[in-house]
Write a protein that holds these residues in place. Structure first.
Motif, PDB file in Angstrom:
ATOM      1  N   CYS A  48     -49.730  76.863 -16.254  1.00 42.48           N
ATOM      2  CA  CYS A  48     -50.137  77.740 -15.152  1.00 42.48           C
ATOM      3  C   CYS A  48     -49.039  77.823 -14.095  1.00 42.48           C
ATOM      4  CB  CYS A  48     -51.438  77.229 -14.538  1.00 42.48           C
ATOM      5  SG  CYS A  48     -52.211  78.391 -13.390  1.00 42.48           S
ATOM      6  N   ASP A  52     -47.170  81.212 -12.844  1.00 39.73           N
ATOM      7  CA  ASP A  52     -47.787  81.552 -11.555  1.00 39.73           C
ATOM      8  C   ASP A  52     -46.986  82.564 -10.730  1.00 39.73           C
ATOM      9  OD1 ASP A  52     -49.661  81.249  -9.315  1.00 39.73           O
ATOM     10  OD2 ASP A  52     -48.012  80.185  -8.349  1.00 39.73           O
ATOM     11  N   LEU A  70     -55.647  82.650 -12.608  1.00 35.31           N
ATOM     12  CA  LEU A  70     -55.336  81.226 -12.488  1.00 35.31           C
ATOM     13  C   LEU A  70     -56.382  80.387 -13.210  1.00 35.31           C
ATOM     14  CD1 LEU A  70     -54.207  80.883  -8.752  1.00 35.31           C
ATOM     15  CD2 LEU A  70     -52.763  80.829 -10.790  1.00 35.31           C
TER      16      LEU A  70
END
Length: 282
Positions: A48, A52, A70
């Motif tokens: 992640c 991101d 997310l």
């Protein structure tokens, strides 16, 4: 396609460039896939973190969509670290399509799940079973003679292909997603690819269950020369049946939403108690 930009057949320009994908392949998340590893979701936080910055750009005007993205990418994830940027590139391109309402949100989770098993089987074999051994063999031959080239050659032989694959994988993953995934999905080929990846994943999981689930029963049946362990009896029916049974038991418990941490603690306790009373042997 220009030297740095992704352009599809209709002349449409992608949101990100090859330079962006190279940065993703070398950022803190990509290089730290095992730094935040945990037993429950393994590499999820690093994955992640890797994508991101790109999710922020995709959903810059959609805070709800960004939050949901997310959430999708902190699900379970585990793969050979050098191949994570390839999956990251695909995921970023799919998130672009999801943000435009051209693809269902579940599709990115499905493709990540389908790719993890087959790519890990290939990646582990190449990097852990092949390149690392070659690098160690060459490096040690120099190091044993006191030559400083030993550790240097080891580092170069292992890391040059590793970093090359990271960068190439991130670029090609994004290119694949941007240029072809929508077309593949509309043609129906996506379902066939998912099914094929699922079959390969089951083969990999089956092999790993047999070789990596260490459950050996020590209970004995009979007496004298005819004594036979329960493990030998079950292996006579089907080799690896105990390991396979344990794997499916855990899978069933996970589907029943039993916490992975509870399973880990119970496994440790059962293993210690079972070994103490001779139920399990090493």
């Amino acid at each position: 396609m220009t030297s740095n930009n992704y352009i599809d057949k209709n002349g449409k320009k992608a949101l990100f460039t090859k330079k962006d994908m190279t940065k993703m392949a070398l950022n803190e998340g990509a290089l730290g896939m095992e730094f935040s590893w945990n037993y429950e979701r393994q590499m999820h936080l690093a994955f992640c973190m890797m994508i991101d910055p790109y999710l922020e750009k995709i959903y810059k005007n959609d805070p709800v969509g960004y939050r949901l993205a997310l959430t999708r990418h902190v699900e379970f994830f585990n793969i050979t670290p050098q191949l994570a940027p390839f999956v990251g590139g695909i995921a970023v391109s799919m998130e672009e399509a999801i943000a435009k309402k051209e693809m269902e949100p579940e599709s990115v989770s499905n493709i990540k799940t389908a790719l993890m098993g087959p790519l890990s089987g290939i990646g582990d074999s190449i990097f852990l079973g092949c390149i690392r051994i070659i690098a160690l063999g060459i490096g040690l031959s120099f190091a044993l003679d006191g030559n400083i080239l030993g550790p240097i050659l080891y580092w170069l032989i292992y890391n040059i292909p590793a970093f090359g694959l990271r960068i190439f994988g991130a670029q090609k993953g994004y290119e694949l997603g941007f240029s072809y995934l929508d077309k593949i999905q509309k043609s129906g080929l996506m379902n066939k690819l998912m099914e094929a990846a699922g079959v390969l994943s089951m083969i990999v999981i089956g092999a790993m269950s047999s070789g990596m689930v260490y459950t050996t029963l020590g209970l004995e049946i009979g007496s004298g020369e005819s004594v036979q362990t329960l493990q030998e009896l079950l292996d006579g029916i089907m080799p690896g049946i105990v390991a396979l049974g344990v794997t499916w038991l855990y899978y069933w418990l996970l589907k029943k939403r039993v916490s992975p941490m509870v399973l880990i603690v119970c496994t440790v306790i059962i293993g210690i108690v079972g070994a103490y009373f001779g139920i399990f042997v090493s």
